[in-house]
Design an enzyme around this catalytic site. Structure first.
Site, PDB file in Angstrom:
ATOM      1  N   ASP A 152     -59.905 -31.899  35.099  1.00  0.00           N
ATOM      2  CA  ASP A 152     -58.944 -31.044  34.670  1.00  0.00           C
ATOM      3  C   ASP A 152     -57.555 -31.453  35.345  1.00  0.00           C
ATOM      4  OD1 ASP A 152     -58.090 -28.888  33.263  1.00  0.00           O
ATOM      5  OD2 ASP A 152     -58.153 -27.545  34.844  1.00  0.00           O
ATOM      6  N   GLU A 196     -57.846 -35.327  31.744  1.00  0.00           N
ATOM      7  CA  GLU A 196     -57.146 -34.589  30.940  1.00  0.00           C
ATOM      8  C   GLU A 196     -55.467 -34.711  31.830  1.00  0.00           C
ATOM      9  OE1 GLU A 196     -56.327 -29.795  29.917  1.00  0.00           O
ATOM     10  OE2 GLU A 196     -56.379 -30.559  31.759  1.00  0.00           O
TER      11      GLU A 196
END
Length: 590
Positions: free
Chosen positions: A215, A285
């Site tokens: 993330d 991401e």
């Protein structure tokens, strides 16, 4: 986050039986990656919030759709200040979502269906400060103001607005948080912390995970000298938003890539050391520039992730013509390293759904596009039925972004419960008031209703997942064509196998389509294998070159079809609208 990788049981057993040990390194290159927002998927215990057992109860939904990979939002132990993305323990399950026993049951049911899994590393929670104080970025104050208050080390700001520094009286230092105050940044230069992260990865890999989604990777490591970031506008002196600064010292530092490279080495070694049947993967991401995004692929000699998420279609907020649409696709394919695998994301938990950004007709266009392009198709729960955003009243909101400023965009609208049927709360929960309101159109837009309809988004999605399993779609090349200003097409071809042609009318008018003048070696007859809800075609319809009008057929506004060159086994039934430019009529029916 968490990803689940489905394999067909027969193929899985065949590989083991025939080859003993055979490492599958290709499964992720052509899979459908289906993101589930756990809170909104299925409530099993009537508390109004989705949970792990609810996912277990709905596994056959993915079998029916042909979905191979699931990607779950965080279910770790968390104070839930940022919907679970603030993690207090990476090896415990949040009681809101269930227990480790529920998780084990999910895994067992996955195994019964030949399923494996992937997990994600999210932002830590302030709750950890009490026990892991040395793992964060701690810095002394720059000084003290006239009132004796500590001055932050520099001008860095967090993405939710305000300073990126929070004072800790007990320690007498500031800690860095590029996101919420309760999400301090890890000090990823710390060798002991890196060991702990790898232990967490092994904990979940040992439980069958197929890899990790990383993330906010562009924020992993920051400038070690803590220098002030320059203003975008040099004439400004006051910071009002995150966008006021050039984030050259807090994002996209090469050390972030080096850290992920270490995780990639660890993951690869785990795969080979454990003699696994399939490769474990890492996915990044990062909402960053094309060049910085492509760097996450690494090279043959310096591997980083297997792929970074491609947010080109997430950035599609306006109607575009064929040339601009082609640019969205080629932007990735032309910049991608040689032999790398592309991927396509149209919706996710942080961005409005396609139908709310553009219009409902565009949902089919984009879904059909990403499902027939080469590489990994990344979809968001509810995309298979065409879910859209809905208004969420201020008293119903849960997104922490709502607490920033009145202008902050709420993400609650794209996180509404999935619409299973037309019963109370769309079959999501038995509780009268769910954690977020169900979209008011659930009575007509839901899974069960669309299953029974011959022409529905659910059955379109199912058909697309089936053709993705063909050799042409797995291994075929890609060529794009600007058929006209508003008509766009691309082909997927592979050796002597059938060719697939995806044709899109991106305009707001009926468009004549001339494929034969732009795509060479097409046969005289093409068969429809998938058509958008509004296309006016159904599977099995055939498009032919009629001697009188040899090259034209027409497409309705904002419609899409997928054609194949496969030889027909039944007598053709032509339902193609053909255009005769010499007639006053717009079209005639054959």
């Amino acid at each position: 986050m968490f990803i689940v990788h489905f394999k067909l049981l027969t193929i899985f057993l065949l590989i083991i039986a025939s080859n003993g040990f055979s490492l599958d390194t290709d499964w992720w290159k052509h899979t459908i990656l289906y993101e589930i927002y756990v809170q909104s998927f299925k409530d099993s215990n009537g508390d109004g919030m989705g949970d792990i057992k609810g996912i277990t109860n709905k596994l056959d939904h993915f079998v029916d759709l042909g979905i191979e990979t699931l990607h779950l939002s965080p279910f770790f132990l968390s104070p839930m200040m940022d919907s679970g993305y603030d993690v207090s323990s990476y090896t415990e399950i949040n009681p809101l979502f269930g227990t480790m026993e529920d998780f084990n049951e999910l895994i067992n049911e996955m195994k019964r269906r030949a399923v494996t899994n992937i997990l994600g590393l999210e932002n830590p929670s302030k709750e950890l400060i009490r026990t892991r104080i040395s793992t964060y970025v701690w810095v002394d104050p720059k000084g003290y103001d006239s009132k004796g208050q500590p001055i932050p080390p520099n001008n860095w700001v967090n993405l939710f607005e305000g300073s990126a520094w929070e004072w800790n009286e007990k320690r007498g230092q500031f800690y860095l948080h590029q996101f919420a105050i309760k999400q301090p940044d890890f000090n990823l230069r710390d060798a002991e912390l890196k060991k702990e992260i790898k232990k967490i990865m092994k904990f979940w890999l040992d439980r069958g995970m197929a890899g990790f989604r990383l993330d906010a990777t562009m924020h992993y490591i920051e400038d070690r000298y803590f220098r002030d970031e320059p203003f975008v506008d040099p004439s400004k002196t006051q910071i009002t938003t995150w966008d006021d600064l050039k984030h050259i010292y807090t994002t996209d530092l090469w050390e972030s890539y080096e850290f992920i490279h270490e995780l990639r080495d660890f993951t690869d070694q785990y795969t080979m050391g454990k003699r696994q049947q399939f490769e474990r993967i890492l996915v990044a991401e990062a909402y960053t520039t094309v060049n910085h995004t492509m760097a996450y692929y690494g090279t043959d000699n310096y591997r980083i992730t297997h792929f970074p998420f491609n947010f080109e279609f997430v950035d599609l907020h306006n109607f575009v013509n064929a040339t601009l649409y082609d640019d969205f696709i080629l932007e990735w394919l032309k910049n991608m390293p040689k032999d790398a695998t592309p991927n396509w994301v149209a919706e996710n938990h942080d961005n409005k759904r396609i139908g709310s950004r553009l219009c409902e007709e565009y949902m089919d266009i984009v879904t059909i596009t990403i499902m027939t392009l080469p590489g990994t198709a990344c979809v968001y729960y509810g995309q298979e039925i065409g879910m859209t955003n809905s208004y969420v009243r201020p008293d119903q909101r849960k997104d922490p972004n709502n607490d920033a400023t009145p202008s902050a965009q709420s993400r609650d609208g794209e996180r509404l419960p999935i619409q299973w049927d037309d019963t109370m709360n769309s079959g999501f929960t038995s509780k009268y008031i769910p954690w977020l309101p169900v979209h008011p159109n659930y009575w007509k837009v839901n899974v069960e209703k669309q299953k029974s309809q011959e022409v529905s988004r659910y059955n379109i999605f199912k058909a697309l997942s089936q053709i993705r399993k063909r050799k042409t779609m797995k291994n075929g090349d890609f060529k794009s064509y600007i058929v006209s200003e508003w008509v766009y097409a691309f082909t997927r071809s592979y050796r002597r196998y059938e060719t697939y042609i995806t044709v899109l009318n991106l305009g707001s008018e009926i468009e004549p389509v001339n494929l034969h003048d732009v795509i060479s070696n097409l046969p005289s007859t093409l068969q429809v294998v998938v058509a958008s809800v509004n296309a006016g075609f159904v599977k099995g319809d055939q498009i032919r070159s009629v001697p009188k009008f040899p090259r034209m057929f027409s497409m309705r506004p904002l419609s899409a079809i997928v054609l194949t060159t496969r030889a027909q086994t039944k007598p053709p039934v032509f339902r193609t609208e053909l255009i005769d430019p010499r007639m006053n009529k717009n079209s005639i029916e054959i």
